[in-house]
Design a protein around this motif. Structure first.
Motif, short mmCIF file in Angstrom:
data_model
loop_
_atom_site.label_atom_id
_atom_site.label_comp_id
_atom_site.label_asym_id
_atom_site.label_seq_id
_atom_site.Cartn_x
_atom_site.Cartn_y
_atom_site.Cartn_z
N GLU A 105 -44.44 9.66 -4.66
CA GLU A 105 -43.11 9.28 -4.15
C GLU A 105 -43.24 8.48 -2.86
O GLU A 105 -42.49 7.51 -2.64
N TYR A 106 -44.20 8.84 -2.02
CA TYR A 106 -44.39 8.11 -0.77
C TYR A 106 -44.80 6.66 -1.04
O TYR A 106 -44.24 5.72 -0.45
N VAL A 107 -45.76 6.47 -1.95
CA VAL A 107 -46.22 5.12 -2.27
C VAL A 107 -45.09 4.31 -2.91
O VAL A 107 -44.88 3.14 -2.58
N SER A 108 -44.35 4.94 -3.82
CA SER A 108 -43.27 4.24 -4.51
C SER A 108 -42.16 3.83 -3.55
O SER A 108 -41.70 2.68 -3.56
N VAL A 109 -41.71 4.76 -2.72
CA VAL A 109 -40.61 4.46 -1.80
C VAL A 109 -41.07 3.49 -0.72
O VAL A 109 -40.29 2.63 -0.28
N TYR A 110 -42.32 3.60 -0.28
CA TYR A 110 -42.80 2.67 0.74
C TYR A 110 -42.89 1.25 0.19
O TYR A 110 -42.61 0.27 0.91
N ALA A 111 -43.24 1.14 -1.10
CA ALA A 111 -43.24 -0.19 -1.72
C ALA A 111 -41.82 -0.76 -1.76
O ALA A 111 -41.60 -1.95 -1.48
N GLN A 112 -40.85 0.09 -2.10
CA GLN A 112 -39.45 -0.35 -2.06
C GLN A 112 -39.03 -0.72 -0.65
O GLN A 112 -38.31 -1.70 -0.43
N TYR A 113 -39.48 0.05 0.32
CA TYR A 113 -39.16 -0.23 1.73
C TYR A 113 -39.70 -1.60 2.14
O TYR A 113 -38.99 -2.40 2.79
N ASP A 114 -40.95 -1.88 1.79
CA ASP A 114 -41.54 -3.17 2.15
C ASP A 114 -40.79 -4.34 1.51
O ASP A 114 -40.58 -5.38 2.14
N ILE A 115 -40.39 -4.15 0.26
CA ILE A 115 -39.66 -5.22 -0.43
C ILE A 115 -38.31 -5.48 0.24
O ILE A 115 -37.91 -6.62 0.46
N GLU A 116 -37.60 -4.41 0.58
CA GLU A 116 -36.28 -4.57 1.21
C GLU A 116 -36.40 -5.19 2.60
O GLU A 116 -35.59 -6.04 2.98
N VAL A 117 -37.43 -4.80 3.36
CA VAL A 117 -37.61 -5.37 4.69
C VAL A 117 -37.93 -6.86 4.59
O VAL A 117 -37.39 -7.69 5.34
N ALA A 118 -38.82 -7.21 3.66
CA ALA A 118 -39.18 -8.62 3.49
C ALA A 118 -37.97 -9.45 3.06
O ALA A 118 -37.76 -10.57 3.53
N ARG A 120 -34.78 -8.81 3.66
CA ARG A 120 -33.82 -8.93 4.76
C ARG A 120 -34.33 -9.87 5.85
O ARG A 120 -33.55 -10.57 6.50
N GLU A 121 -35.64 -9.89 6.05
CA GLU A 121 -36.19 -10.85 7.00
C GLU A 121 -35.99 -12.28 6.50
O GLU A 121 -35.68 -13.19 7.28
N ARG A 122 -36.15 -12.48 5.21
CA ARG A 122 -35.94 -13.81 4.65
C ARG A 122 -34.48 -14.24 4.79
O ARG A 122 -34.19 -15.37 5.18
N ARG A 123 -33.56 -13.32 4.50
CA ARG A 123 -32.14 -13.67 4.64
C ARG A 123 -31.75 -13.89 6.09
O ARG A 123 -30.89 -14.70 6.40
N ARG A 124 -32.39 -13.14 6.99
CA ARG A 124 -32.09 -13.31 8.41
C ARG A 124 -32.52 -14.70 8.89
O ARG A 124 -31.82 -15.34 9.68
N ARG A 125 -33.67 -15.16 8.42
CA ARG A 125 -34.14 -16.49 8.83
C ARG A 125 -33.28 -17.59 8.22
O ARG A 125 -33.00 -18.60 8.86
N GLU A 126 -32.86 -17.39 6.95
CA GLU A 126 -32.10 -18.43 6.28
C GLU A 126 -30.64 -18.49 6.72
O GLU A 126 -30.09 -19.56 6.91
N CYS A 127 -30.02 -17.33 6.85
CA CYS A 127 -28.60 -17.29 7.13
C CYS A 127 -28.27 -16.96 8.58
O CYS A 127 -27.12 -17.12 8.99
N GLY A 128 -29.23 -16.50 9.33
CA GLY A 128 -28.95 -16.13 10.71
C GLY A 128 -27.99 -14.97 10.80
O GLY A 128 -26.91 -15.08 11.39
N SER A 129 -28.31 -13.85 10.19
CA SER A 129 -27.42 -12.69 10.16
C SER A 129 -27.15 -12.20 11.57
O SER A 129 -28.00 -12.29 12.47
N GLU A 130 -25.96 -11.68 11.78
CA GLU A 130 -25.59 -11.13 13.07
C GLU A 130 -26.34 -9.83 13.34
O GLU A 130 -26.77 -9.14 12.43
N LYS A 131 -26.45 -9.49 14.63
CA LYS A 131 -27.23 -8.32 15.02
C LYS A 131 -26.64 -7.04 14.48
O LYS A 131 -27.36 -6.15 14.01
#
Length: 238
Positions: A105-118, A120-131
């Motif tokens: 479960e740790y490996v599975s959820v951490y993989a999901q965590y990494d995907i979601e962080v990546a 959101r970082e991509r959307r933040r760079r492209e769209c300039g999301s507010e803080k």
């Protein structure tokens, strides 16, 4: 329309309204319900999709713990081992299974965590999301450690009933029967609880879980029973 006629009309309407108010004592205004909002949708519905992730982890972990340890104890009993050996085997299955569930479960959820962080970082760079929006999204990220602990705990709780039920019975036949009976009750309870919390059909869920658990125990019993006969292992009552 002349001013005198208009004034006369307004005076008549005002006098009629005053007369009605005096007769009725109040003015009642009926507001019909909105046609696009049925009564069943006016109350806040239960969000079953929000429950799906944690419900899956808890029910899956508990069900795995029960089926794994019960199948292990039934199989060891079929191979002719003593009650002490069956108890130790079940305890080993509980510890190993809980650790396996936690790591998986740790490996599975951490993989999901990494995907979601990546993402959101991509959307933040492209769209300039507010803080504020970024902080709100970060608060919704899954917690790998919490998921691992929940899975290990659920597996351990599911493994306890068959372990306590059959770990102290000397006769192998009675031991196997008691483990199967207790496991069946536990499987039915897990299936019903999962269906109620998830808003699914209770009989179908219970039957599905029971068939899966029985199949696992039957296969384990059959394989180890044949293995015990092949290797000349005799049933012991101590």
């Amino acid at each position: 329309m002349s001013s005198s006629l208009s004034s006369h009309v307004h005076e008549n309407q005002s006098s009629d309204l005053t007369k009605d108010q005096k007769q009725d004592g109040c003015v009642q205004i009926a507001i019909p319900p909105r046609p696009h909002e049925p009564e069943s949708m006016q109350a806040d519905p239960v969000d079953y999709m929000a429950r799906a992730q944690w419900l899956r982890a808890v029910v899956l972990g508990a069900n795995d713990g029960l089926v794994s340890v019960a199948s292990l104890m039934v199989g060891v009993g079929a191979a002719g081992q003593s009650a002490k050996a069956t108890l130790v085997s079940g305890l080993a299955g509980l510890v190993a299974g809980a650790c396996s569930m936690a790591i998986g479960e740790y490996v599975s959820v951490y993989a999901q965590y990494d995907i979601e962080v990546a993402e959101r970082e991509r959307r933040r760079r492209e769209c300039g999301s507010e803080k504020e929006g970024v902080e709100e999204e970060e608060g919704r990220l899954p917690n790998p450690l919490l998921a691992a602990a929940a899975s290990a705990l659920a597996f351990s709780l599911g493994a306890v009933p068959p372990l306590l039920a059959g770990g102290f019975i000397s006769s192998w036949g009675v031991r196997v029967g008691v483990v199967c009976a207790v496991s069946s009750l536990g499987l039915a309870g897990f299936g019903a609880a999962g269906a109620v919390l998830g808003g699914a059909n209770v009989p179908n869920s219970v039957l599905r879980v029971l068939i899966g658990g029985w199949s696992a125990m039957l296969v384990t019993y059959g394989v180890l029973r044949v293995s015990g006969l092949v290797f000349g292992m005799h049933v012991s009552s101590v």
